[in-house]
Design an enzyme around this catalytic site. Structure first.
Site, PDB file in Angstrom:
ATOM      1  N   GLY A  51      44.476  42.519  20.756  1.00  0.00           N
ATOM      2  CA  GLY A  51      43.359  41.678  20.311  1.00  0.00           C
ATOM      3  C   GLY A  51      43.547  41.131  18.911  1.00  0.00           C
ATOM      4  O   GLY A  51      42.821  40.231  18.488  1.00  0.00           O
ATOM      5  N   CYS A  68      32.030  27.319  48.588  1.00  0.00           N
ATOM      6  CA  CYS A  68      32.988  26.203  48.502  1.00  0.00           C
ATOM      7  C   CYS A  68      32.886  25.384  49.802  1.00  0.00           C
ATOM      8  O   CYS A  68      32.938  25.928  50.914  1.00  0.00           O
ATOM      9  CB  CYS A  68      34.410  26.763  48.365  1.00  0.00           C
ATOM     10  SG  CYS A  68      35.683  25.522  48.687  1.00  0.00           S
ATOM     11  N   CYS A 102      41.874  28.579  47.260  1.00  0.00           N
ATOM     12  CA  CYS A 102      41.194  27.816  48.310  1.00  0.00           C
ATOM     13  C   CYS A 102      42.164  27.514  49.463  1.00  0.00           C
ATOM     14  O   CYS A 102      41.858  27.726  50.633  1.00  0.00           O
ATOM     15  CB  CYS A 102      40.663  26.513  47.708  1.00  0.00           C
ATOM     16  SG  CYS A 102      39.401  25.726  48.703  1.00  0.00           S
TER      17      CYS A 102
END
Lengths: 368, 195, 156, 361
Positions: free
Chosen positions: D106, D315, D346
């Protein structure tokens, strides 16, 4: 009926083919040559070299042609090309005192050794469009005169002032390594050498605006042009394998010495202070603006209150590079619909909540 | 006669780096490291590979006494990496340790600063053996649950020094551990215990 | 940069070599090609393939202070070896490798005192042209000088 | 461009452009400009989504070989470039920064970022990190807004094909290195993968404190109060935390970090992630890292716990819910359609037979 397809690739190809055609323009018009740009757009080439931080007139001229005359795009091409080349080393610091002066003026003394020499300048021209230039034609040959005895001797005005102790000395050369912002990440406060490197390659518009602001109260430094000189200097470099200084050739530079507000204390009598600018080619406006901002950025060092943007190192160094600026400003045209969708969803939700509540949300007692 | 460096400098350096990156990203995981180098003794092929892959003119390198005594090692590293060698562990970006049992205390090396903890020294140790699944217990970033790794030979108070190093987080040194044909990592973020 | 006659022998040789290098750097490729032809275009071998790179041009803060990095200049270098083993070097602004190679050969030839005279003779026209251009430029510049005072004794 | 002519082989097209080497991302005409001659945009009232390969034309263009991005060897790397463009010295500098970034999760490691042939702010940080870690055996995926085919993803993938010749893919599962802008793939990442984020502003506190000298000290002292105050002010003003992307996180219990402008929807995927996450900010010259299996906690309050966006519709193409969706405006009468932002996810679902309603809302 919608079917997902992938059209990005072809669209890019076609865009670049269209760019090439539009760049060429009307085929009936003779094509612009790189040599023409280099010779007849010399000041533009000088700016691309200065901000591109790479002195190579042919390359800068080619970059301008490829960029359809867009300076920042040309600077980008030059900078990216630069990254592909190995560095052989650093030059011997150039001696602007030994410059073969083509132009040399001072605002602080009426006459001085070497004289006031105007050289090729737009100064004192009346800015009236010269329609004769539209037609190609012969140029009347330049006038000539016998150089005066002291023509070759052009001492710097600041050296003259320094001789009488009237101006602060330049920072001493103790042989310490020279910081290079292309090789190490910049840390603040930044050394003056790094600041000059950043200003030299910085966007002329940005540096000019900052310089102008110091003249209008945003960090006033009471500047005088001690001297501006334009001309060629020899550049030499010591290759490891030879061990002596090898002359590389001559490079035209513009140097500006600003003489600013004097400074003194109980212990030391007052002395004028310096602002310095140096740029490739004949880039007078850049060298002057650089000198003004160089002086403004020395506020902390000279114990002056840092009150204005031009005196603020982080503000100036973080924003003066045209490549970083154009990159991030123009990146906004990149797709952001994922982030926009996130904002959209929240705004819709807040509006829906707003409808449900009779009184406005602000009236709610927030836990102060 | 100067021993050659990487046969394929670009890809060998990349492969070495990826092994070290995986090792530091997943403490306790041992990665293969077969650089195919024959550096002058007592520099091990693994230490040499990491030096060639990661050090250069910008990274001062400290050699432990075992390596410092062999002039051929310094000549090899100078030629292939151009890295300046420093006698001061506190100025070293990388410390090559051929004799881990006599590794100087960690606090002799650069711990980094609160604003720039990345400026700390990276120690590269040449161990005899690194064995997964036994020995020390490791927890922290990069480790799912706990991991175990046995290391030999180690300087005395090794686990105690690691605990102090961990306590100073985000300051601290980072360790790259090598053994013949293998590399593992112990970044400062790892908590190491005996049991 | 005429060699300083008062310097010690090696200094004078280096200064002389630098002067020839400077002359070649400012000349154009065809000038050097012509000079080489006049010198019989000796056979040579590349010590290192001609290469284009960068040199960081440094200025001085205030003109005379400690150095700062102004920006890079493109530089092309060549290193060749003559049949007799003499090595010649050239470093020129710009990206013209052929020109750099020509100059490296001239540098090698010049280092042989026996051939030095002929090399300088072959380069003489180049030197004259460079000097003429310098004088012409100085005259153009002089015409733009603002005269405020002229010494009464007629010295213009 | 007529829609149905046979597509020229990429080699022929590539050669004509001299320097432009066609990369694997567009094998055998996959991206060859779609189907300009395709059915008019106004869909029939109840469009029935065609089964995956029913239409020959679709079939020809989306054939497996050209379709779902099988790992494609590209032409070998363009001569004249160093492998992956960067010189070896630059790679070492970046590699050292990556290793220290991993060691201090980080924390933003400064590095001397180079000028690249693409503009600052267009991925130069991500490109330099990818170029430094990339090896010949890697398989590279490049996405922008979750899709392989957005213009900047195409441009960057082409850059790597030209300068390194590594295999590229559009399938998350096949990739060993994924460079991304603004999204984390829906498909869960694995231990063998490295995710490289493009980062515009690396400093999470930048909009609270513009000065680097200040923010550098705040991180040194772990002084993050200002960020909590800002988040709470949002709540008092809007009733919600108003940050919807680049939502600040705390890494391994120490550094507050900016995940890059990914939607906060993706933040949970960063926590305890099997893959190594690397972040490159080129213009701002910073590199940072989240090692695998590391705690990444989105900043929140007990009374206002971190919440992710929800979408009201699945979707339209593959029927997925619980995924991030793009909103496609279909006409100026407000008709719109929601489809997966992650096109690979997808396509995979559709290949497995999942079907969406295919209708606008």
């Amino acid at each position: 009926m919608y079917v997902a397809v992938k059209g990005g690739e072809a669209a890019i190809d076609n865009a670049h083919r269209l760019l090439a055609e539009v760049r060429r323009g009307d085929p009936a018009v003779p094509e612009l040559s790189v040599a023409q740009i280099r010779a007849q757009m010399a000041l533009l080439v000088d700016r691309v070299m200065t901000e591109g931080s790479l002195h190579d007139p042919d390359l800068a001229a080619l970059a301008l042609k490829q960029a359809r005359g867009d300076v920042v795009e040309a600077v980008f091409l030059v900078r990216a090309f630069r990254t592909t080349l190995p560095r052989f080393g650093a030059s011997v610091p150039v001696d602007t005192g030994a410059m073969a002066v083509e132009r040399r003026i001072s605002a602080t003394f009426k006459d001085l050794p070497g004289g006031q020499v105007l050289g090729p300048t737009f100064d004192y021209t009346h800015r009236l469009i010269d329609f004769a230039l539209a037609a190609e034609g012969e140029v009347e040959p330049a006038a000539e005169a016998e150089p005066r005895a002291d023509a070759a001797l052009c001492p710097r005005v600041t050296d003259l002032l320094a001789r009488d102790g009237l101006i602060e000395a330049s920072p001493m050369d103790e042989g310490a390594p020279v910081g290079d912002l292309t090789r190490e990440p910049v840390d603040y406060p930044a050394d003056r050498a790094l600041r000059l490197q950043a200003l030299a390659r910085g966007d002329e518009g940005f540096v000019l605006g900052l310089a102008y602001s110091t003249q209008r109260g945003y960090g006033r430094t009471h500047p005088f042009v001690g001297e501006i000189r334009v001309g060629e200097v020899a550049v030499a470099f010591v290759p490891e394998e030879l061990g002596f200084a090898v002359p590389l050739g001559r490079v035209r530079l513009t140097e500006c010495q600003m003489v600013n507000q004097f400074k003194g204390s109980g212990a030391t009598p007052p002395q004028f202070t310096r602002g310095y600018g140096l740029s490739f080619g004949q880039s007078e406006r850049k060298a002057m603006a650089m000198a003004l901002v160089d002086r403004a950025l020395r506020a902390e060092e000279l114990g002056e209150p840092v009150t204005s943007p031009a005196q603020d190192q982080e503000f100036v160094l973080a924003h003066c590079d045209s490549l970083q600026a154009t990159g991030f400003v123009e990146h906004l045209k990149l797709p952001h619909y994922v982030d926009f969708q996130a904002e959209l969803e929240l705004v819709r939700r807040l509006r829906a909540e707003f409808e449900q509540k009779p009184e406005p949300v602000e009236m709610q007692e927030a836990a102060e | 006669m100067l021993a050659p460096g990487f046969a394929d400098p670009v890809h060998d350096a990349q492969a070495t780096f990826r092994a070290v990156m995986e090792a530091l990203a997943r403490p306790g995981l041992v990665r293969p490291l077969a650089p195919g180098l024959q550096p002058p003794a007592p520099l091990t092929p693994e230490l040499a590979a990491i030096a060639l892959a990661l050090t250069d003119a910008d990274t001062p390198v400290w050699l432990d006494p075992a390596l410092a005594e062999a002039p051929a090692v310094a000549a090899y590293l100078r030629f292939h990496t151009g890295a300046p060698l420093t006698a001061d562990p506190a100025r070293a970006a990388f410390a090559l340790v051929r004799d881990p049992a006599r590794c100087p205390p960690f606090d002799r090396f650069a711990p980094g600063t609160p604003a720039y903890p990345d400026t700390s020294t990276t120690l590269v140790l040449a161990l005899d053996t690194i064995t997964e699944g036994m020995g020390l217990h490791l927890t922290g970033p990069g480790i799912r649950g706990t991991a175990r790794m046995a290391l030999a030979p180690l300087p005395d108070g090794f686990v105690g020094q690691l605990a102090t190093n961990r306590a100073d987080f985000p300051l601290g040194i980072d360790l790259i551990l090598t053994a013949p044909g293998r590399v593992a990592g112990l970044p400062r973020s790892t908590t190491v215990t005996e049991a | 940069m005429a060699p300083d006659p008062t310097g010690s022998a090696p200094d004078r040789t280096i200064a002389g070599r630098q002067a020839v290098m400077a002359l070649c750097a400012d000349a154009d490729r065809d000038d050097l090609a012509a000079a080489l032809e006049a010198l019989g275009s000796p056979a040579t071998q590349d010590l290192r393939a001609p290469e284009t790179g960068l040199v960081m041009a440094t200025g001085r803060i205030g003109g005379d202070g400690r150095p700062f990095n102004l920006g890079e200049v493109s530089v092309t270098r060549a290193a060749i070896r003559l049949a007799d083993g003499t090595s010649g070097f050239a470093y020129h602004l710009g990206r013209d490798r052929t020109k750099a190679r020509h100059a490296a050969i001239l540098d090698a030839l010049w280092q042989d005192p026996a051939r030095r005279g002929r090399v300088e003779a072959a380069l003489a026209p180049v030197a004259q042209r460079a000097e003429a251009a310098r004088v012409q430029a100085a005259r153009h510049t002089a015409a733009t000088r603002v005269d405020f005072l002229t010494l009464a004794r007629g010295e213009d | 461009m007529s829609g149905t002519q046979t597509f020229p082989s990429p080699r022929a097209r590539g050669e004509g452009r001299g320097d432009l080497v066609v990369d694997a991302a567009s094998p055998q005409g996959e991206g060859e400009g779609g189907f300009p001659g395709e059915s008019p945009p106004v869909p029939p009232p109840h469009p029935r989504l065609p089964p995956r390969f029913a239409d020959d034309e679709v079939g020809e263009t989306l054939s497996p070989q050209a379709g779902r991005g099988d790992a494609q060897r590209t032409t070998d790397q363009q001569s004249g470039y160093n492998f992956a463009y960067l010189d070896e010295g630059t790679k070492r500098m970046i590699r050292r920064a990556i290793l220290k970034g991993i060691a201090v999760p980080g924390y933003q490691v400064p590095f001397a970022s180079r000028e690249m042939p693409m503009p600052y702010g267009w991925g130069t940080g991500g490109v330099q990190v990818t170029a430094a870690i990339l090896g010949r055996s890697d398989v590279l995926k490049v996405i922008d807004q979750g899709a392989d085919d957005t213009t900047n993803a195409v441009s960057i993938r082409r850059f790597f094909a030209k300068t390194s010749g590594v295999a590229t893919t559009t399938r998350t599962a096949e990739a060993t290195v994924i460079q991304t802008r603004h999204r984390i793939p829906e498909t869960p990442l694995t231990e063998g993968q490295t995710l490289v984020y493009q980062v515009p502003i690396p400093e999470p506190l930048r909009f609270l404190e513009p000065r680097e000298t200040e923010t550098r000290q705040l991180h040194a002292l772990a002084e993050y109060g200002a960020m909590h105050v800002k988040l709470y002010e949002d709540i008092s003003r809007h009733g919600h935390i108003a940050t919807t992307y680049a939502y600040p996180v705390e890494v391994a219990g120490r550094y507050v970090m900016d995940p890059s402008p990914t939607p906060k929807f993706d933040n949970p995927k960063m926590d305890d992630c099997p893959a190594l996450q690397l972040f490159g900010a080129g213009r701002e010259r910073r590199i940072y890292a989240v090692p695998p299996y590391t705690r990444v906690r989105s900043l929140d309050f007990e009374d206002h716990p971190f919440r992710v966006q929800e979408f009201t519709h699945p979707c339209a193409l593959c029927g997925a819910d619980g995924v991030y969706l793009d909103e496609m405006l279909l006409d100026d009468a407000g008709r719109r359609m929601f489809v997966c932002s992650d096109t690979d996810h997808c396509e995979g679902r559709r290949a497995d037979g999942h079907v969406g309603t295919g209708d606008a809302i």
